[in-house]
Design a protein around this motif. Structure first.
Motif, short mmCIF file in Angstrom:
data_model
loop_
_atom_site.label_atom_id
_atom_site.label_comp_id
_atom_site.label_asym_id
_atom_site.label_seq_id
_atom_site.Cartn_x
_atom_site.Cartn_y
_atom_site.Cartn_z
N GLU A 102 71.32 50.75 1.31
CA GLU A 102 70.07 51.57 1.71
C GLU A 102 69.99 51.70 3.47
OE1 GLU A 102 66.86 51.21 -0.25
OE2 GLU A 102 67.49 52.44 -2.02
N GLU A 103 70.41 50.15 4.03
CA GLU A 103 70.04 49.84 5.52
C GLU A 103 71.41 50.40 6.09
OE1 GLU A 103 69.21 46.36 5.89
OE2 GLU A 103 67.57 46.14 5.13
N TRP A 104 72.27 50.09 5.35
CA TRP A 104 73.74 50.48 5.97
C TRP A 104 73.85 51.93 5.81
CZ3 TRP A 104 77.93 53.34 2.80
CH2 TRP A 104 78.98 53.61 3.20
N PHE A 105 73.60 52.60 4.33
CA PHE A 105 73.58 54.24 4.94
C PHE A 105 72.87 54.87 5.32
CE2 PHE A 105 73.25 57.89 1.31
CZ PHE A 105 74.25 58.94 1.71
N ASN A 106 71.48 54.19 5.77
CA ASN A 106 70.66 55.20 6.43
C ASN A 106 71.40 55.03 8.05
OD1 ASN A 106 68.76 55.87 5.17
ND2 ASN A 106 67.92 53.53 5.12
N SER A 107 71.49 53.77 8.21
CA SER A 107 72.93 53.64 9.40
C SER A 107 74.05 54.57 9.60
CB SER A 107 73.11 52.47 10.00
OG SER A 107 73.85 51.69 11.32
N LEU A 108 74.78 54.80 8.73
CA LEU A 108 76.04 55.23 8.57
C LEU A 108 75.53 57.10 8.78
CD1 LEU A 108 79.33 55.67 7.76
CD2 LEU A 108 78.59 56.54 5.75
N LYS A 109 74.49 57.56 8.12
CA LYS A 109 74.22 58.68 8.60
C LYS A 109 73.31 59.35 9.82
CE LYS A 109 70.98 59.10 4.93
NZ LYS A 109 70.33 59.74 4.10
N LYS A 110 72.46 58.08 10.39
CA LYS A 110 72.62 58.64 12.04
C LYS A 110 73.51 57.88 12.66
CE LYS A 110 67.69 55.50 11.55
NZ LYS A 110 67.22 54.93 12.26
N ASN A 111 74.54 57.39 12.05
CA ASN A 111 76.11 57.17 12.90
C ASN A 111 76.46 59.24 12.98
OD1 ASN A 111 75.48 54.82 14.07
ND2 ASN A 111 77.19 54.03 12.72
N LYS A 112 76.42 59.39 12.01
CA LYS A 112 77.42 60.90 11.72
C LYS A 112 76.37 62.39 12.35
CE LYS A 112 80.19 63.68 9.85
NZ LYS A 112 81.22 63.64 9.98
N LYS A 113 74.74 62.05 13.05
CA LYS A 113 74.22 63.29 13.35
C LYS A 113 74.55 62.98 15.13
CE LYS A 113 70.06 63.78 10.70
NZ LYS A 113 68.89 63.17 10.40
N LYS A 114 74.89 61.63 14.99
CA LYS A 114 74.70 61.56 16.94
C LYS A 114 76.26 62.30 17.34
CE LYS A 114 72.39 56.86 17.44
NZ LYS A 114 72.72 55.49 17.71
N THR A 115 77.47 61.98 16.14
CA THR A 115 79.11 62.39 16.03
C THR A 115 78.53 64.10 16.46
OG1 THR A 115 79.31 60.41 14.85
CG2 THR A 115 80.94 62.29 15.02
N ILE A 116 78.19 64.20 15.72
CA ILE A 116 77.77 66.30 14.75
C ILE A 116 76.96 66.44 16.44
CG2 ILE A 116 76.46 68.07 13.88
CD1 ILE A 116 77.08 66.00 11.51
N LYS A 117 76.32 66.26 17.32
CA LYS A 117 75.65 66.57 18.51
C LYS A 117 76.31 65.91 19.52
CE LYS A 117 70.67 65.09 17.56
NZ LYS A 117 69.89 64.70 17.33
N ALA A 118 77.33 65.35 19.32
CA ALA A 118 78.23 64.77 20.51
C ALA A 118 79.45 65.83 20.44
CB ALA A 118 78.87 63.58 20.59
N GLN A 119 79.96 66.49 19.42
CA GLN A 119 80.72 67.43 18.94
C GLN A 119 80.42 69.11 19.44
OE1 GLN A 119 81.82 67.32 14.74
NE2 GLN A 119 83.12 65.46 16.18
N VAL A 120 78.67 69.11 19.31
CA VAL A 120 78.45 70.64 19.82
C VAL A 120 77.71 70.76 21.21
CG1 VAL A 120 76.06 72.34 19.56
CG2 VAL A 120 77.49 71.08 17.17
N ALA A 121 77.71 69.07 21.65
CA ALA A 121 77.24 69.12 23.48
C ALA A 121 79.15 69.99 24.56
CB ALA A 121 76.85 68.22 23.59
#
Length: 121
Positions: A102-121
């Motif tokens: 669960e800790e790994w999965f939550n970190s993975l999802k946070k990283n994905k959100k950061k990646t998506i935000k960086a692509q949008v910006a």
């Protein structure tokens, strides 16, 4: 990177998880071996950069992995209800696996959100 076909990939994990669940039945079970196999599979799973996959693939991965974690949690709950002292170390191992996953999965999802935000910006 070439990602695995998710249905067959997670079917392998489901098969391993189903074998672990037999520890809560009257069937012959080998939870030590089955958990070791699941942990080895998990080592491979966490080595894949899922957060770099396209969004629809990532979302499907999240769905499969969430379902896997729910199944493991159900195995733990059932084992706690049965209270077989022989299974206690395996239940502890599954609890630790779930927490770390669960800790790994939550970190993975946070990283994905950061990646998506960086692509949008």
């Amino acid at each position: 990177m070439e990602y695995p076909e998710l249905e067959s990939y997670f079917q392998e994990l489901t098969d391993r998880t189903d074998r672990i669940a037999t520890m809560n039945t009257h069937f012959d079970a080998n939870p030590k071996n089955d958990i070791d196999e699941m942990l080895a599979f998990h080592e491979n799973l966490v080595s894949i950069p899922w957060d770099q996959a396209e969004r629809s693939y990532f979302d499907l991965f999240c769905s499969y992995f969430s379902f896997h974690l729910k199944i493991v949690e159900e195995i733990i709950m059932e084992a706690r209800e049965i209270l077989d002292p022989e299974n206690r170390p395996y239940v502890k191992q599954l609890v630790a696996y779930t927490k770390a996953s669960e800790e790994w999965f939550n970190s993975l999802k946070k990283n994905k959100k950061k990646t998506i935000k960086a692509q949008v910006a």
